[in-house]
Design a protein around this motif. Structure first.
Motif, PDB file in Angstrom:
ATOM      1  N   UNK A  19      41.224  45.411 -72.067  1.00 32.21           N
ATOM      2  CA  UNK A  19      40.615  46.170 -70.983  1.00 32.21           C
ATOM      3  C   UNK A  19      41.554  46.133 -69.786  1.00 32.21           C
ATOM      4  N   UNK A  20      42.553  47.020 -69.751  1.00 32.46           N
ATOM      5  CA  UNK A  20      43.549  46.971 -68.674  1.00 32.46           C
ATOM      6  C   UNK A  20      42.945  47.345 -67.328  1.00 32.46           C
ATOM      7  N   UNK A  21      43.436  46.718 -66.273  1.00 31.69           N
ATOM      8  CA  UNK A  21      42.907  47.003 -64.943  1.00 31.69           C
ATOM      9  C   UNK A  21      43.978  46.805 -63.886  1.00 31.69           C
ATOM     10  N   UNK A  22      43.846  47.562 -62.811  1.00 33.36           N
ATOM     11  CA  UNK A  22      44.731  47.458 -61.653  1.00 33.36           C
ATOM     12  C   UNK A  22      43.871  47.309 -60.405  1.00 33.36           C
ATOM     13  N   UNK A  23      44.133  46.285 -59.615  1.00 32.99           N
ATOM     14  CA  UNK A  23      43.443  46.151 -58.329  1.00 32.99           C
ATOM     15  C   UNK A  23      44.184  46.982 -57.292  1.00 32.99           C
ATOM     16  N   UNK A  24      43.502  48.012 -56.795  1.00 31.56           N
ATOM     17  CA  UNK A  24      44.110  48.943 -55.841  1.00 31.56           C
ATOM     18  C   UNK A  24      43.689  48.651 -54.410  1.00 31.56           C
ATOM     19  N   UNK A  25      42.900  47.631 -54.204  1.00 32.60           N
ATOM     20  CA  UNK A  25      42.481  47.260 -52.862  1.00 32.60           C
ATOM     21  C   UNK A  25      41.816  45.906 -52.874  1.00 32.60           C
ATOM     22  N   UNK A  26      41.778  45.285 -51.678  1.00 29.52           N
ATOM     23  CA  UNK A  26      41.168  43.969 -51.505  1.00 29.52           C
ATOM     24  C   UNK A  26      40.261  44.036 -50.278  1.00 29.52           C
ATOM     25  N   UNK A  27      38.972  44.006 -50.501  1.00 27.03           N
ATOM     26  CA  UNK A  27      38.027  44.080 -49.400  1.00 27.03           C
ATOM     27  C   UNK A  27      37.547  45.502 -49.153  1.00 27.03           C
ATOM     28  N   UNK A  28      36.387  45.613 -48.516  1.00 22.82           N
ATOM     29  CA  UNK A  28      35.752  46.912 -48.322  1.00 22.82           C
ATOM     30  C   UNK A  28      36.595  47.843 -47.457  1.00 22.82           C
ATOM     31  N   UNK A  29      37.403  47.295 -46.552  1.00 25.83           N
ATOM     32  CA  UNK A  29      38.245  48.137 -45.700  1.00 25.83           C
ATOM     33  C   UNK A  29      39.321  48.868 -46.493  1.00 25.83           C
ATOM     34  N   UNK A  30      39.677  48.351 -47.666  1.00 27.53           N
ATOM     35  CA  UNK A  30      40.715  48.980 -48.482  1.00 27.53           C
ATOM     36  C   UNK A  30      40.142  49.775 -49.650  1.00 27.53           C
ATOM     37  N   UNK A  31      38.824  49.905 -49.703  1.00 31.84           N
ATOM     38  CA  UNK A  31      38.211  50.589 -50.841  1.00 31.84           C
ATOM     39  C   UNK A  31      38.652  52.047 -50.923  1.00 31.84           C
ATOM     40  N   UNK A  32      38.630  52.761 -49.798  1.00 26.84           N
ATOM     41  CA  UNK A  32      38.954  54.185 -49.867  1.00 26.84           C
ATOM     42  C   UNK A  32      40.450  54.409 -50.041  1.00 26.84           C
TER      43      UNK A  32
END
Length: 377
Positions: A342-355
């Motif tokens: 199940x490959x995954x990439x974290x594209x943000x850390x915290x709600x401020x970086x969600x968008x």
């Protein structure tokens, strides 16, 4: 096989949070009122205007507000949320299979979380759950609006990827729509994406020959090395028609039996040309046209569908919920055994970086597998 793409470096938020009442404290500030009602300080991402073309950071706002927890609700602290291409469609008012996001309200999407308050013995405090109240730090949910998930030998985020809606979409497209048979030749566009990577692995598990299309050379190499595709190409390297013909020659196959379409446009036209008689096309997405501001022409070779007796069918995964347990019974064993990762990439850390993480997903080049935003402290 690698199970996760390296996470992106932590970045500062692109837009300052807007507090509608008071500064955000560290952790939730709870006030218990009458009849057991509790109020929690929460932060959410609100859509504040409809994007025109590609979304930009000013289309949303990060808002601090009160979350009212009713006596019959559970408090869930979100730990990770999914960002997905379909969310772009929900930001517009155009007719779609799902309601658009409302302006001035929090957006929604799949998320994992941990139950922090509960009076329901079936969902005790500490339970790991999946639900659809992403784009926020905390969620107040009725027990029927979440699912307690098994994390023995699994990551919680596997239930957003291979064991979640992403994996179910790949499974439905191949099995329920395309009617995949052992040993067939399968082409998957956006093969390094969340759905595409799982679709390719499921096809390989059936002994199929798999061809992938990706947005970079690095991704093309990775889907072969890590996800078992027989070959893959970067669609920027030429016309998709010629690249697909070259891939078929490389794997020594006369044509395609199944095309799993996540892209549309040029990819769909090229696939129709390469289909064998009685081939099947599962229409899952159309990433190539999501940000278009003008109508995009369709394939110019639909006559081939008549001559070759092809079948092309679009699908909405929610229409197949009756088969979800069948999917889980099959997929859980494949993930636990390592046959499907199940490959995954974290594209943000915290709600401020969600968008900003969502915008990274739309750009595509830095994301392999499921795109996630961590909401852990």
């Amino acid at each position: 096989m690698a199970q996760a793409h390296p996470a992106l470096p932590r970045r500062p938020g692109r837009r300052a949070a807007r507090d509608r009442s008071a500064a955000r404290p560290r952790g939730p500030l709870a006030r218990v009122g009458r009849r057991g009602v509790t109020t929690i300080r929460n932060r959410e991402v609100h859509l504040v205007r409809r994007p025109v073309g590609t979304p930009v950071p000013d289309d949303v706002d990060v808002v601090t507000c009160d979350l009212v927890l009713g006596a019959d609700q559970l408090l869930v602290r979100n730990t990770a949320m999914s960002v997905e291409p379909y969310m772009r469609g929900r930001m517009s008012e155009a007719a779609s299979y799902v309601e658009p996001y409302a302006l001035g309200e929090a957006m929604t999407g799949h998320a994992t979380g941990v139950v922090e308050r509960s009076d329901d013995p079936a969902v005790p405090v500490g339970s790991v759950v999946v639900h659809q109240q992403g784009w926020r730090e905390y969620a107040a949910l009725a027990p029927q609006d979440l699912e307690v998930v098994d994390v023995e030998g699994l990551k919680a985020t596997d239930h957003l990827g291979a064991l979640g809606q992403t994996g179910f979409t790949a499974w439905v497209g191949l099995h329920a729509i395309a009617g995949l048979r052992d040993g067939e030749t399968v082409f998957v566009s956006s093969a390094a994406g969340g759905v595409g990577a799982i679709a390719g692995q499921l096809a390989k598990a059936r002994g199929c020959t798999t061809i992938g299309s990706c947005g970079s050379q690095d991704k093309a190499k990775r889907v072969v090395a890590d996800f078992g595709f027989d070959t893959a190409f970067d669609y920027h390297d030429g016309s998709v028609r010629d690249l697909l013909a070259g891939a078929l020659a490389e794997v020594d196959r006369p044509g395609l039996d199944v095309y799993f379409d996540n892209v549309g446009a040029e990819h769909l036209e090229a696939a129709i040309r390469a289909m064998r008689d009685n081939g099947r096309i599962a229409l899952c997405g159309a990433i190539a046209v999501y940000n278009a501001t003008e109508p995009v022409p369709g394939p110019r070779n639909l006559l081939l569908m008549i001559w070759r007796r092809l079948r092309m069918e679009g699908f909405i995964v929610g229409d197949h919920d009756g088969r979800r347990q069948e999917f889980l019974d099959e997929m859980t064993g494949l993930v636990r055994s390592g046959a499907v990762v199940s490959p995954e990439t974290y594209v943000g850390h915290g709600i401020d970086e969600a968008f900003s993480g969502f915008l990274t997903l739309l750009d595509g080049r830095a994301v392999t597998g499921k795109a996630l935003v961590s909401l852990e402290d």
